[in-house]
Design a protein around this motif. Structure first.
Motif, PDB file in Angstrom:
ATOM      1  N   TRP A  59       0.860  -1.189   0.000  1.00 60.92           N
ATOM      2  CA  TRP A  59       0.000   0.000   0.000  1.00 60.92           C
ATOM      3  C   TRP A  59       0.895   1.237   0.000  1.00 60.92           C
ATOM      4  O   TRP A  59       2.012   1.195   0.532  1.00 60.92           O
ATOM      5  N   PRO A  60       0.457   2.354  -0.602  1.00 62.50           N
ATOM      6  CA  PRO A  60       1.276   3.577  -0.558  1.00 62.50           C
ATOM      7  C   PRO A  60       1.603   3.982   0.879  1.00 62.50           C
ATOM      8  O   PRO A  60       0.729   3.977   1.748  1.00 62.50           O
ATOM      9  N   ASP A  61       2.853   4.300   1.109  1.00 66.22           N
ATOM     10  CA  ASP A  61       3.315   4.675   2.447  1.00 66.22           C
ATOM     11  C   ASP A  61       2.932   6.129   2.743  1.00 66.22           C
ATOM     12  O   ASP A  61       3.361   7.037   2.022  1.00 66.22           O
ATOM     13  N   PRO A  62       2.143   6.377   3.799  1.00 67.30           N
ATOM     14  CA  PRO A  62       1.745   7.769   4.105  1.00 67.30           C
ATOM     15  C   PRO A  62       2.925   8.707   4.302  1.00 67.30           C
ATOM     16  O   PRO A  62       2.857   9.876   3.926  1.00 67.30           O
ATOM     17  N   ASP A  63       4.015   8.198   4.877  1.00 64.41           N
ATOM     18  CA  ASP A  63       5.187   9.049   5.092  1.00 64.41           C
ATOM     19  C   ASP A  63       5.815   9.501   3.781  1.00 64.41           C
ATOM     20  O   ASP A  63       6.495  10.533   3.738  1.00 64.41           O
ATOM     21  N   LEU A  64       5.591   8.728   2.722  1.00 61.16           N
ATOM     22  CA  LEU A  64       6.138   9.077   1.411  1.00 61.16           C
ATOM     23  C   LEU A  64       5.141   9.883   0.579  1.00 61.16           C
ATOM     24  O   LEU A  64       5.543  10.718  -0.231  1.00 61.16           O
ATOM     25  N   VAL A  65       3.861   9.635   0.780  1.00 61.73           N
ATOM     26  CA  VAL A  65       2.832  10.361   0.027  1.00 61.73           C
ATOM     27  C   VAL A  65       2.647  11.769   0.586  1.00 61.73           C
ATOM     28  O   VAL A  65       2.583  12.754  -0.163  1.00 61.73           O
ATOM     29  N   PHE A  66       2.571  11.859   1.911  1.00 63.01           N
ATOM     30  CA  PHE A  66       2.283  13.142   2.558  1.00 63.01           C
ATOM     31  C   PHE A  66       3.535  13.697   3.233  1.00 63.01           C
ATOM     32  O   PHE A  66       3.584  13.841   4.453  1.00 63.01           O
ATOM     33  N   GLN A  67       4.531  14.032   2.450  1.00 59.43           N
ATOM     34  CA  GLN A  67       5.769  14.543   3.020  1.00 59.43           C
ATOM     35  C   GLN A  67       6.103  15.943   2.533  1.00 59.43           C
ATOM     36  O   GLN A  67       7.227  16.404   2.650  1.00 59.43           O
ATOM     37  N   ALA A  77       9.225  16.439   4.831  1.00 63.50           N
ATOM     38  CA  ALA A  77       8.457  16.851   6.011  1.00 63.50           C
ATOM     39  C   ALA A  77       7.219  15.979   6.144  1.00 63.50           C
ATOM     40  O   ALA A  77       6.092  16.449   5.997  1.00 63.50           O
ATOM     41  N   PRO A  78       7.411  14.685   6.415  1.00 61.24           N
ATOM     42  CA  PRO A  78       6.264  13.776   6.476  1.00 61.24           C
ATOM     43  C   PRO A  78       5.262  14.153   7.560  1.00 61.24           C
ATOM     44  O   PRO A  78       5.634  14.364   8.717  1.00 61.24           O
ATOM     45  N   LEU A  79       4.002  14.281   7.157  1.00 56.04           N
ATOM     46  CA  LEU A  79       2.866  14.507   8.042  1.00 56.04           C
ATOM     47  C   LEU A  79       2.878  15.862   8.755  1.00 56.04           C
ATOM     48  O   LEU A  79       2.029  16.108   9.611  1.00 56.04           O
ATOM     49  N   ILE A  84      -0.570  20.393  10.842  1.00 57.42           N
ATOM     50  CA  ILE A  84      -1.020  21.781  10.921  1.00 57.42           C
ATOM     51  C   ILE A  84      -2.526  21.858  10.675  1.00 57.42           C
ATOM     52  O   ILE A  84      -3.254  22.559  11.387  1.00 57.42           O
ATOM     53  N   MET A  85      -3.006  21.128   9.658  1.00 52.52           N
ATOM     54  CA  MET A  85      -4.439  21.101   9.354  1.00 52.52           C
ATOM     55  C   MET A  85      -5.248  20.612  10.550  1.00 52.52           C
ATOM     56  O   MET A  85      -6.282  21.194  10.910  1.00 52.52           O
ATOM     57  N   THR A  86      -4.757  19.545  11.167  1.00 50.84           N
ATOM     58  CA  THR A  86      -5.464  18.967  12.312  1.00 50.84           C
ATOM     59  C   THR A  86      -5.491  19.932  13.484  1.00 50.84           C
ATOM     60  O   THR A  86      -6.527  20.077  14.161  1.00 50.84           O
ATOM     61  N   PHE A  87      -4.386  20.604  13.728  1.00 53.18           N
ATOM     62  CA  PHE A  87      -4.319  21.585  14.818  1.00 53.18           C
ATOM     63  C   PHE A  87      -5.322  22.713  14.585  1.00 53.18           C
ATOM     64  O   PHE A  87      -6.020  23.143  15.517  1.00 53.18           O
ATOM     65  N   ILE A  88      -5.408  23.190  13.344  1.00 54.87           N
ATOM     66  CA  ILE A  88      -6.347  24.268  13.017  1.00 54.87           C
ATOM     67  C   ILE A  88      -7.781  23.830  13.296  1.00 54.87           C
ATOM     68  O   ILE A  88      -8.572  24.575  13.898  1.00 54.87           O
ATOM     69  N   PHE A 232      -5.825   7.385   7.119  1.00 58.96           N
ATOM     70  CA  PHE A 232      -5.068   7.730   5.910  1.00 58.96           C
ATOM     71  C   PHE A 232      -3.620   8.132   6.174  1.00 58.96           C
ATOM     72  O   PHE A 232      -2.741   7.814   5.378  1.00 58.96           O
ATOM     73  N   TYR A 233      -3.390   8.797   7.269  1.00 56.58           N
ATOM     74  CA  TYR A 233      -2.070   9.390   7.479  1.00 56.58           C
ATOM     75  C   TYR A 233      -1.176   8.627   8.451  1.00 56.58           C
ATOM     76  O   TYR A 233       0.039   8.776   8.417  1.00 56.58           O
ATOM     77  N   LEU A 234      -1.779   7.825   9.327  1.00 57.31           N
ATOM     78  CA  LEU A 234      -0.985   7.133  10.338  1.00 57.31           C
ATOM     79  C   LEU A 234      -0.864   5.632  10.109  1.00 57.31           C
ATOM     80  O   LEU A 234       0.161   5.039  10.417  1.00 57.31           O
TER      81      LEU A 234
END
Length: 235
Positions: A59-67, A77-79, A84-88, A232-234
């Motif tokens: 499966w696509p690695d979230p650390d590589l997709v969302f970096q 800059a993975p995740l 930032i989005m989640t904090f907002i 999706f991200y973790l």
């Protein structure tokens, strides 16, 4: 005839049967029913995503997709950006709590300012999501579309599967888009409530119960994002 008349008389009450169960206001419990039905929809989507994710050998690695941090850096800059989005979004939930609390005290000016902050937080989250979607589309991900074979290797930590990548893309944009639609709807509703507050509608009614009802919806949207973020991200 007498018994029928009695039944008709009962149906004239707000609850068509007498007293409200649990001593909860009608509009509030209807909001809970709506949120429950919406929770089933999100649950079915996330369960399907989990079924696809854990039945694939890769499966696509979230650390590589969302970096990336769109507009600042493309890699390394993975995740960070989704953090930032989640904090907002979480902070917007805090401001909504403060708006509800101010409403209980009938502090109109405070309700206005906290609602403004909540609306701003919602728009910021949507803006961040638009940036992330734009970046992923630039990378080659979209509904029914994935990067070419050579580019796709950069998103897997192991064997590459075009089927897994396509499932990932379709489900990511569908589920985050569905959630984004809820956030957008919540922002519009918050703006309406804000205008009503400024115009003194709730002051005339003698309560700010509508702020509390909208707050329930906004907290639900924030809670759903926690699950979307996890899936999706973790994972």
């Amino acid at each position: 005839m007498d018994s029928l008349s009695q039944l008709d008389q009962v149906k004239t009450t707000p609850w068509s049967g007498g007293r409200s169960p649990w001593s909860v206001e009608y509009g509030k419990i209807m909001m809970w029913f709506f949120l429950l039905s919406d929770a089933f929809t999100f649950s079915s989507l996330l369960v399907y995503y989990g079924a696809q994710r854990f039945t694939k050998f890769t499966w696509p690695d979230p650390d590589l997709v969302f970096q990336s941090i769109p507009g600042i850096m493309d890699h390394g800059a993975p995740l960070v950006f989704v953090g930032i989005m989640t904090f907002i979004l979480i902070m917007s939930s805090v401001t909504m709590v403060l708006a509800v609390e101010a409403g209980h005290r009938r502090a109109k000016s405070e309700v206005v300012w906290w609602m403004v902050a909540t609306v701003i937080g919602g728009f910021m989250f949507l803006g961040c999501q638009a940036l992330e979607w734009t970046h992923l589309h630039h990378e080659g991900f979209w509904w029914g579309s994935i990067p070419g074979p050579e580019e796709l290797k950069h998103f897997f930590d192991g064997p590459v599967s075009e089927i897994a990548a396509l499932q990932f893309a379709n489900l990511f944009f569908t589920i985050t888009g569905f959630h984004g639609f809820h956030v957008f709807s919540g922002v519009l509703i918050n703006i309406i409530i804000l205008i009503m507050t400024i115009n003194g509608v709730f002051e005339k009614r003698g309560h700010y119960l509508m702020v509390e009802k909208v707050g329930l919806y906004w907290h639900f949207v924030d809670l759903v994002w926690v699950f979307v973020f996890t899936f999706f991200y973790l994972v």
